[in-house]
Design a protein around this motif. Structure first.
Motif, PDB file in Angstrom:
ATOM      1  N   GLN A  40      81.931 -77.625 -26.272  1.00 42.44           N
ATOM      2  CA  GLN A  40      81.793 -76.797 -25.082  1.00 42.44           C
ATOM      3  C   GLN A  40      82.005 -77.646 -23.830  1.00 42.44           C
ATOM      4  N   VAL A  41      82.735 -77.061 -22.877  1.00 35.45           N
ATOM      5  CA  VAL A  41      82.984 -77.733 -21.597  1.00 35.45           C
ATOM      6  C   VAL A  41      82.239 -77.017 -20.477  1.00 35.45           C
ATOM      7  N   LEU A  60      83.718 -71.964 -22.149  1.00 38.32           N
ATOM      8  CA  LEU A  60      84.989 -72.702 -22.211  1.00 38.32           C
ATOM      9  C   LEU A  60      84.810 -73.851 -23.196  1.00 38.32           C
ATOM     10  N   ARG A  61      85.653 -73.868 -24.271  1.00 38.86           N
ATOM     11  CA  ARG A  61      85.556 -74.886 -25.303  1.00 38.86           C
ATOM     12  C   ARG A  61      86.924 -75.494 -25.568  1.00 38.86           C
ATOM     13  N   ARG A  62      86.859 -76.733 -26.083  1.00 42.46           N
ATOM     14  CA  ARG A  62      88.090 -77.335 -26.580  1.00 42.46           C
ATOM     15  C   ARG A  62      88.384 -76.748 -27.962  1.00 42.46           C
ATOM     16  N   SER A  78      95.053 -75.969 -24.634  1.00 41.73           N
ATOM     17  CA  SER A  78      94.137 -77.066 -24.325  1.00 41.73           C
ATOM     18  C   SER A  78      92.672 -76.651 -24.448  1.00 41.73           C
ATOM     19  N   HIS A  79      92.350 -75.382 -24.187  1.00 46.00           N
ATOM     20  CA  HIS A  79      90.974 -74.897 -24.260  1.00 46.00           C
ATOM     21  C   HIS A  79      90.985 -73.446 -24.726  1.00 46.00           C
ATOM     22  N   LEU A 126      91.457 -75.535 -13.987  1.00 50.76           N
ATOM     23  CA  LEU A 126      91.567 -75.902 -15.405  1.00 50.76           C
ATOM     24  C   LEU A 126      92.717 -76.856 -15.631  1.00 50.76           C
TER      25      LEU A 126
END
Length: 714
Positions: A113-114, A106-108, A172-173, A81
């Motif tokens: 969404q990442v 996992l999102r900002r 960051s996330h 990450l």
């Protein structure tokens, strides 16, 4: 009729009947009070058992949530990450998903969404948001658990567990689990009881789990009529269920999620055991009352005949005749007859018994006087002042040693404020306050005080006293002993004088070393010579500053906070400006060797920070934090962290300061020193055992010889 009753009185039968009536009333009252108290006790016990069941649900939820948070926090620290390798992190997250059985997202902070393990890898990911995203992204740096989240279908309802992903101190996330609400059913079912309804609702009152009737009520609001009246027990309410039937509601709050676990218990179950006991008590009471009435009637016939016989013995007793013993199955009547029979004999023996008692009393008083004389003899022979007070703090006894020391002034004459005549003036107020405080609290006391003896010489006495009580614990006053310790804490004064002389000589030696070094380096030219001279003088001044701290403490140790404050004082901002140092840590007293070593290390780190590090430009700060761990030994961990300075590049060669910190300091501390040149700033971590410093009892302040101060020039 009334006059006749007053003259003759009532018969025994009337009194026995009245006794039965008197027994019935208190018995009934006692039974009622007992039932009321038992009802309250049974209700409290039942509510306590129910609270334990509900707490078990809340604890199960906390344990399950804590496990999910732990998994997320572990994933949040993944190097993938921090390095932005989201494809690698996707693979790692899917492995965790397969183990845990929950989808990972996992999102900002903006919702994009990442990574989403619920879709195939490489698929486009949408931008979605959850209500708690802003709270997680605000920098709270803690796990967040949502409430009820609707799904596309009723069975798809979930709740989320999320943690922030930090990078360089910022969020960051957002990393979260999507947890099916059905997961909570097993946690609730563990503590369910037949006839009870147990459930779990979120912070908004929406039902998350319920046993029974889960499918019909999960996702709906908790019924408001359940909490109508709060009982005396916290978290327990009386109310009505959906069928308007009276119920007792017991609640407990989950610490991690803020959810509410509850058990809904019908009032019929709560009162079932109580009703059984009421019937049992009523039956028992009736049996007792009936038995008492039958016994009263039977006893009346057994009591009346021997009582009439006892009444006939009165004239014989008045004539001094021997009264025959009365036989009766009733112990009290038989005992009364025996007492009357023995009364005449006791009257004849009373005179002899009185004489014997007077003789015993006289012997006891004689023994008491002899014991008091032995005590006074021992007290007068003791080489110390022995004294006693009464319960009002007035002197009731003092031995002859008091007269020998103060001559002509008895202890009784010096009670109260008159003690000021023999106590040294500077010590009178403090000694009186300590004695009065101990006397008021009825606790032992010890104090050292100066007094003026019969020759006008000032002497030191160590005064000790303990409270005195009798066999029943009543306070009688104080017993104490005063010992002349003038020759001793003088020896202590001589020791203090030697310590001050040693400190004086060491400071003069440091001043001489500074002067010699200045004269030796003055003739050298060039920037290197100038820098060497400045560095030498700065290190010598740092050594002198910590030496001043140890001098103030007579070299028995120094507080770590004081050592840090004196070391950073020359490097800090001037008055009116914000300090560039942040220092924090617990109180810790260091031995002189550790204090000197840590002070020199802080000086070298500060000098480096001024030249090349965080203190070389505006906005740079230095954090100094220490902690103490006390297990089998006391261990100190001190960390120097620089921030806000120019980018740090590891040096190509090791200078004197680095060698001093990493090698000499570690050897001197018998610990470890790690010096890291991180890009954001220098970080130095010191770990070392801390032996206890030497503690000296100091009662007298001495003025030592003058010390030669160190200057900034030779």
């Amino acid at each position: 009729m009334i006059d006749r009753v007053r003259h003759r009185g009532f018969s025994t039968q009337v009194y026995l009947v009245a006794l039965v009536v008197a027994l019935i009333g208190p018995g009934l009252l006692f039974t009622a009070i007992l039932l009321v108290r038992y009802a309250g006790t049974e209700r409290a016990r039942f509510e306590q058992d129910a609270r334990e069941k509900v707490r078990g649900i809340a604890l199960s939820v906390d344990r399950d949530t804590a496990g999910l948070v732990s998994v997320l926090q572990t994933l949040a620290t993944s190097p993938r990450l921090k390095d932005g390798e989201f494809d690698s992190f996707d693979a790692q997250a899917r492995l965790v998903r397969d183990t845990v059985g929950l989808e990972i997202l996992l999102r900002r902070p903006d919702g994009q969404q990442v990574v989403n393990t619920a879709v195939r890898r490489g698929a486009p990911l949408p931008r979605t948001g959850l209500p708690f995203d802003r709270e997680v992204a605000s920098g709270a740096q803690r796990a967040i658990v949502s409430g009820f989240i609707k799904g596309m279908k009723a069975d798809d309802a979930t709740y989320a567990v999320a943690v922030p992903v930090l990078n360089a101190g910022n969020v960051s996330h957002i990393l979260s689990f999507s947890v099916p609400v059905g997961r909570l059913d097993s946690l609730v079912a563990r503590e369910t009881v037949d006839g009870w309804t147990t459930g779990l609702s979120d912070r908004d009152g929406i039902i998350l789990a319920r046993v029974p009737d889960r499918d019909t009520l999960v996702g709906s609001m908790r019924l408001g009529s359940l909490r109508q009246n709060e009982t005396a027990t916290q978290g327990v309410w009386d109310g009505k269920d959906h069928g308007r039937k009276p119920v007792t509601v017991v609640e407990a709050r989950s610490r991690l999620t803020g959810w509410t676990a509850a058990a809904i218990i019908p009032q019929a179950l709560v009162e079932a055991r109580l009703r059984n006991w009421i019937w049992a008590f009523c039956g028992f009471g009736l049996i007792v009352l009936a038995t008492s009435s039958m016994l009263a009637v039977h006893l009346w016939s057994r009591v009346s005949r021997p009582l009439r016989r006892l009444a006939a013995t009165g004239p014989a007793l008045a004539r001094g005749e021997v009264i025959p013993r009365i036989t009766s199955p009733i112990h009290e009547i038989r005992r009364l007859g025996d007492v009357l029979a023995e009364a005449s004999q006791r009257l004849r023996l009373r005179s002899d018994e009185r004489d014997r008692a007077l003789a015993e009393t006289e012997r006891g008083l004689s023994a008491l006087r002899e014991s008091e004389a032995r005590f006074r003899h021992m007290a007068d022979s003791a080489p110390a002042l022995i004294w006693m007070t009464d319960e009002a703090a007035q002197i009731s006894f003092a031995n002859m040693h008091f007269d020998h020391m103060f001559g002509g002034q008895t202890a009784a004459e010096l009670s109260g404020e008159n003690w000021q005549r023999i106590i040294f003036a500077d010590d009178f107020e403090a000694f009186t306050r300590r004695f009065n405080d101990a006397f008021a609290a009825r606790v032992p006391f010890q104090a050292d005080v100066r007094v003026i003896d019969r020759d006008g010489v000032v002497r030191w006495l160590r005064c000790e006293g303990v409270p005195r009580t009798d066999d029943t614990g009543n306070f009688l006053g104080y017993t104490g002993c005063n010992v002349d310790i003038t020759d001793a804490k003088r020896a202590a004064e001589h020791q203090q004088l030697l310590i001050h002389e040693l400190n004086h000589r060491v400071k003069n030696t440091l001043a001489t070393v500074q002067s010699i070094a200045g004269q030796s380096l003055r003739r050298l030219d060039g920037p290197e010579a100038t820098a060497a001279r400045a560095a030498f003088e700065a290190r010598l001044l740092a050594l002198a500053r910590v030496h001043n701290v140890l001098t103030r403490e007579n070299w028995d140790g120094a507080e770590l906070g004081t050592v840090v404050s004196d070391a950073i004082a020359p490097l800090d901002s001037g008055e009116g400006q914000r300090s560039r140092f942040i220092a924090s840590g617990p109180t810790l007293r260091l031995p002189p060797r550790l204090a000197l070593s840590i002070a020199m290390a802080l000086h070298e780190l500060g000098t480096n920070a001024v030249k090349y590090g965080a203190l070389s430009q505006e906005g740079g700060t230095v954090t100094i934090a220490w902690s103490v761990e006390r297990l089998t030994e006391t261990r100190l961990t001190l960390k120097w962290t620089e921030d806000g300075g120019p980018p740090v590049v590891p040096p190509s060669r090791t200078g004197f300061g680095s060698r001093l910190i990493e090698r000499s300091l570690a050897r001197e501390l018998d610990g470890t020193v790690q010096l890291a040149f991180a890009p954001t700033g220098v970080v130095c971590t010191i770990e070392a055992p801390v032996p206890p410093p030497t503690l000296l009892e100091r009662k007298v302040d001495l003025i030592g010889p003058r010390e030669v101060p160190l200057s900034r020039s030779a």
